[in-house]
Design a protein around this motif. Sequence first.
Motif, short mmCIF file in Angstrom:
data_model
loop_
_atom_site.label_atom_id
_atom_site.label_comp_id
_atom_site.label_asym_id
_atom_site.label_seq_id
_atom_site.Cartn_x
_atom_site.Cartn_y
_atom_site.Cartn_z
N VAL A 540 0.85 -1.20 0.00
CA VAL A 540 0.00 0.00 0.00
C VAL A 540 0.88 1.25 0.00
O VAL A 540 1.84 1.34 0.77
N ILE A 541 0.54 2.20 -0.86
CA ILE A 541 1.18 3.52 -0.88
C ILE A 541 0.15 4.52 -0.36
O ILE A 541 -0.98 4.58 -0.87
N GLU A 542 0.56 5.30 0.61
CA GLU A 542 -0.32 6.33 1.17
C GLU A 542 0.30 7.70 0.92
O GLU A 542 1.48 7.91 1.19
N THR A 543 -0.49 8.60 0.40
CA THR A 543 -0.08 9.99 0.26
C THR A 543 -0.91 10.81 1.22
O THR A 543 -2.15 10.79 1.14
N TYR A 666 -8.37 4.99 -2.98
CA TYR A 666 -9.30 5.26 -1.88
C TYR A 666 -8.83 6.48 -1.11
O TYR A 666 -7.63 6.72 -0.97
N SER A 667 -9.77 7.26 -0.60
CA SER A 667 -9.41 8.43 0.20
C SER A 667 -10.41 8.65 1.32
O SER A 667 -11.62 8.39 1.15
N GLN A 690 -14.47 17.56 -9.64
CA GLN A 690 -14.67 16.15 -9.35
C GLN A 690 -13.56 15.70 -8.41
O GLN A 690 -12.49 16.31 -8.34
N GLN A 691 -13.84 14.65 -7.65
CA GLN A 691 -12.84 14.16 -6.70
C GLN A 691 -11.86 13.19 -7.35
O GLN A 691 -10.72 13.08 -6.93
N GLU A 761 -5.81 15.71 8.76
CA GLU A 761 -4.95 14.84 7.97
C GLU A 761 -5.78 14.18 6.88
O GLU A 761 -6.78 13.51 7.15
N LEU A 762 -5.37 14.38 5.64
CA LEU A 762 -6.10 13.85 4.49
C LEU A 762 -5.19 12.86 3.77
O LEU A 762 -4.04 13.18 3.47
N SER A 763 -5.71 11.67 3.48
CA SER A 763 -4.89 10.64 2.86
C SER A 763 -5.54 10.11 1.60
O SER A 763 -6.77 10.04 1.48
N ILE A 764 -4.68 9.72 0.67
CA ILE A 764 -5.07 8.95 -0.51
C ILE A 764 -4.32 7.62 -0.41
O ILE A 764 -3.09 7.61 -0.28
#
Length: 788
Positions: A540-543, A666-667, A690-691, A761-764
Amino acid sequence: MAAMHERTKSYLRGRFWIWSTIGLSFLSLTLLIALVAVGEKWRELEENQQQLIHRSRRSSAETEVGKRTKRTTHWNVPHLRSYWNYRNYWNILPKYELSTPSIFDSLTNEEMLKIQRFMQQQPELNLKPVSEASMSDNYIFLMEAVLPPKSEVLDHLDRGQPMPARRARVTCFMGAKNPPVVEEFLVSPLPRVARYERVGSTISFHARPIDGFESNGMDEYIFKPITEKMFPILKKYYGYWYHNCTNRCIYFDTSARGLRAGDRQVHASAYRYGIDGYYIWPLPLQIVVNTNGNNPAAYSVTRLYFEHQSYSNVDEILDAYNSGQLKVTKLPPPPTGPTYGSPEKRRLHYGGDYRRRKRIPKQFEPDGKRYTVDGRRVKYLDWEFNVRFRALTGIQIMDVRFRGERIAYEIGIGEIAVYYSGREPTGILANFLDSGFVLGRLHFPLLKGYDCPNNAMYFDNTFYNPSGGRPHTHRSAVCLFEHNTGIPVRRHYLRDYTGPDISSFNYQFSLPGTVLILRGIITLFNYDYVLDYVFHPNGVIETKVSSTGYVFSITNPKGESSPYGYNINTENGILAPLHHHMFNFKVDLDIGGIRNRFETWDLKLESLPNPLAPGDRWIQKRLERNLRRNEQDALIKYNFDEPKYYVMYNAGANNSLGYPRGYRIYSNGFSKKMLPDGWSFENGISWARQQVAVLKQKDSEDTTASLFNQADPYNPTRNFADFHGDNESIVDQDLVAWVTVGIHHIPVAEDIPVTTTPGKELSIFLTPLNYYDEDPSMTSCDATVVRP
């Protein structure tokens, strides 16, 4: 004979002890010399370390004053390795090895100087050094490396072709032309620059970012004349003024925000300067300046706003004041010591003394670092990736691989925007597109041991500094470290239900959550954005982006409430307005190659006869796979009433179960842009409509960011709507996902003095979806299994 034999033995014993004594003395002397040498070397290494630390701190504290920056000599190394090294008990900086060149490398100091000399030697360009230029001259504003076409990069990385020629984009303000314009040039090859060519069409001069020449022009022809006339009022009622102010200075924060397409206006807001957290010490004085053209002497005032009233010029203010029509509110002077904006620790109100508190826990690496760095290529357990600095948008990760297979070609910030609200210009016009402030050069030095753990490694950030007209380096601007998240990646306790003891079990297992984090922090005036790329052990990569820093503030009539936010300082009439942070990310996934598809897995409700209760209905969810065939079909506005998975996959590559290998996007940070599509400022952030938007990869559509949209968002130079205007097919194509996250923020008392990251904190997440045959972390040596 016996007597002679005894004398011989005695003689030999004596000789033996003599030679033994001599040997031991020689050995002791040798050890003593060795210890002295080691001690001397230790002292020398400690001195070198202290010198390096001193230089690093001195460089971090270095400030620019709009002219050529005084530079401090540093080691010229590709990256700064760990300040704490497990192999080195005395914490000495290790020696540096030459790094392997990469196609993803940023421009070096030497390359920027060569580009500068080459471009200034071209007579037809008539470029001047910044130190000799003025607004009406041609000069360089920005340089950044430009990647070759993706196909050429992949030929080099995957098929052994030679490295493509490296290139750079050079942005020049051509003030000597009639009319003045902005032009961009492609310079190549690097490092031996030999040619240039113009790229794109010329850009209108009104859309350029603010630079030192424009700021100095406003200072000389607008701010000083106005504030000198207002000096008696400013000093009497605010205790702060602009000219000859020593330690009671007014500071004007300026941003280019035209009032309509093709217009050049700069909005300047006044703050009390020299105070901790001056961002939250505004004054009720704003100036809108017309800075069209290349002659600062022709700058003019569009409007003045003073004490919540609008005026055409400063004389109107003075007339209204002298006639008694204008009532100025006297503001109390800020404290001489710490203020409500100061970052120092406060005393505890419930008793106790913070100085007696125990220190925070710290991590250590018992067997040393589990990652290696070659230049800016990082290898960590099953992961590999390149760190890239882009001048326009900051840090990116390139050529991201897990177990040798490329998962993503590029992941990074596209654009950052924040839109405010208010009833006066400071709130109304406070709409920012942050790439217009050149995000890459805003990765400042990090605070070691606080912004990043003690065991972190650091990268320097080198960029072209337009105010000095020279390359500049922020030391230790990005950190890399392994981190224990404190939550298991996976675990289970398999209870033995047949046993007599409720605690009996068949087995239990757990895998600690350890990740590698690449971190950079962008400081944009008052706000700080903590940007993390997180590499998990299960592919998994999280940004992640987290917001902190000071809130933006405006003035509000004392004693009045506001529908645009809450007062944070009632005594001085200061309000923190509500706003919306939006972050757009580029996610170029390559799943099993570049021929990918995008589909949504839509969750639908169905109503069926209940087989267990004839005559009743049974309602449940079912899955519908929806292949998105063209770009318009892949513009996704998040809708809570229509939950779905966003899936990128390769139809020609299956796992052992027969399913196409894919990754899910996913976010937890989707938020709605409330401004109507196509309205005024909103055109500059069409990517936020758009998201998720999945489009065909094009080298010409490499980012949503633009230097020029901040000044003219009405007719943006780079319009994301144009990316999908041709509505190309996206089936079995090289695809890029543009993902937008955001947060609506209504500042309150707890955002003072500085807003905090928890809850912001916002993640993708990019997670494997049938990509493997099982959880790839099952091979991790970090896990444990316990059986009774």
